[in-house]
Design a protein around this motif. Sequence first.
Motif, mmCIF file in Angstrom:
data_model
loop_
_atom_site.group_PDB
_atom_site.id
_atom_site.type_symbol
_atom_site.label_atom_id
_atom_site.label_comp_id
_atom_site.label_asym_id
_atom_site.label_seq_id
_atom_site.Cartn_x
_atom_site.Cartn_y
_atom_site.Cartn_z
ATOM 1 N N SER A 98 1.267 -1.437 0.163
ATOM 2 C CA SER A 98 0.231 -0.240 0.054
ATOM 3 C C SER A 98 0.523 1.584 -0.060
ATOM 4 N N LYS A 99 0.702 2.201 -0.406
ATOM 5 C CA LYS A 99 1.668 3.228 -1.111
ATOM 6 C C LYS A 99 0.315 4.361 -0.674
ATOM 7 N N LYS A 100 0.771 5.464 0.390
ATOM 8 C CA LYS A 100 -0.276 7.026 0.614
ATOM 9 C C LYS A 100 0.850 7.690 -0.198
ATOM 10 N N VAL A 101 0.150 8.966 -1.076
ATOM 11 C CA VAL A 101 0.738 9.579 -1.402
ATOM 12 C C VAL A 101 -0.569 10.691 -1.555
ATOM 13 N N ASN A 102 -0.630 11.562 -1.185
ATOM 14 C CA ASN A 102 -1.892 12.833 -0.764
ATOM 15 C C ASN A 102 -2.879 12.975 -0.332
ATOM 16 N N ARG A 103 -2.693 11.495 1.012
ATOM 17 C CA ARG A 103 -3.863 11.508 1.781
ATOM 18 C C ARG A 103 -4.378 10.447 1.178
ATOM 19 N N LYS A 104 -4.215 9.484 -0.004
ATOM 20 C CA LYS A 104 -4.613 8.531 -0.708
ATOM 21 C C LYS A 104 -3.644 7.805 -0.818
ATOM 22 N N THR A 105 -4.758 6.391 -0.694
ATOM 23 C CA THR A 105 -3.695 5.211 -0.070
ATOM 24 C C THR A 105 -4.150 4.033 -1.147
ATOM 25 N N GLN A 106 -3.003 3.287 -2.253
ATOM 26 C CA GLN A 106 -3.898 2.951 -3.535
ATOM 27 C C GLN A 106 -2.742 1.989 -3.196
ATOM 28 N N LEU A 107 -2.544 0.534 -3.539
ATOM 29 C CA LEU A 107 -1.961 -0.634 -3.962
ATOM 30 C C LEU A 107 -1.032 -0.169 -5.645
ATOM 31 N N VAL A 108 -0.072 -0.931 -5.216
ATOM 32 C CA VAL A 108 1.138 -0.710 -5.730
ATOM 33 C C VAL A 108 2.124 -2.497 -5.939
ATOM 34 N N ILE A 109 2.112 -2.792 -7.622
ATOM 35 C CA ILE A 109 2.854 -4.183 -7.184
ATOM 36 C C ILE A 109 4.570 -3.369 -7.584
ATOM 37 N N THR A 110 5.240 -3.663 -7.985
ATOM 38 C CA THR A 110 6.443 -4.237 -7.550
ATOM 39 C C THR A 110 7.288 -4.813 -8.447
ATOM 40 N N SER A 111 8.398 -5.268 -9.302
ATOM 41 C CA SER A 111 8.781 -5.922 -9.214
ATOM 42 C C SER A 111 10.574 -6.358 -7.908
ATOM 43 N N LEU A 112 10.831 -7.158 -8.051
ATOM 44 C CA LEU A 112 11.611 -7.761 -6.944
ATOM 45 C C LEU A 112 13.351 -6.443 -7.333
ATOM 46 N N ASP A 113 13.320 -6.288 -8.293
ATOM 47 C CA ASP A 113 14.024 -4.868 -8.484
ATOM 48 C C ASP A 113 13.955 -3.481 -7.920
ATOM 49 N N GLY A 114 12.700 -3.309 -8.233
ATOM 50 C CA GLY A 114 11.930 -1.836 -7.805
ATOM 51 C C GLY A 114 11.737 -1.308 -9.283
ATOM 52 N N ALA A 115 12.238 -2.162 -9.696
ATOM 53 C CA ALA A 115 12.528 -1.317 -11.436
ATOM 54 C C ALA A 115 11.199 -1.111 -12.285
#
Length: 134
Positions: A98-115
Amino acid sequence: SPDGRKIAFVSDRSGQPQIYVMDLDGSNLQRITDSGYCDSPSWSPRGDKIVFSKSNESGKHDIILYDLSSGTFFPLTQNTGSNENPSFSPDGRFVVFSKKVNRKTQLVITSLDGAFQKKMEEIPGNSFTPSWIP
């Protein structure tokens, strides 16, 4: 852990929350982290990595990948909002958080290298504590 032999957990016995690993019977206690406010450990399906959130200099959280065999840490996010509650995909190739930016929390998927990072489709309201199902 996926093999049922170890437990990853959070304890503030050192003064602030840190990640620990121990055998199921309580033996072989090992402290994994030693700084910041660390939370929400999640095992990889193979049991060779742990992903967790850790506070950064700005007081927000980043997602950190820890390799158990090498003892190395790799940040999957760096100062891009407050990132918490990571969870491995069943195949171990991705992490959702979960990623909170500007008071909104959303779901994000990332690869294991973060790229590779992709926000999931717009979900009304805020989204917290994601978890994969096999």
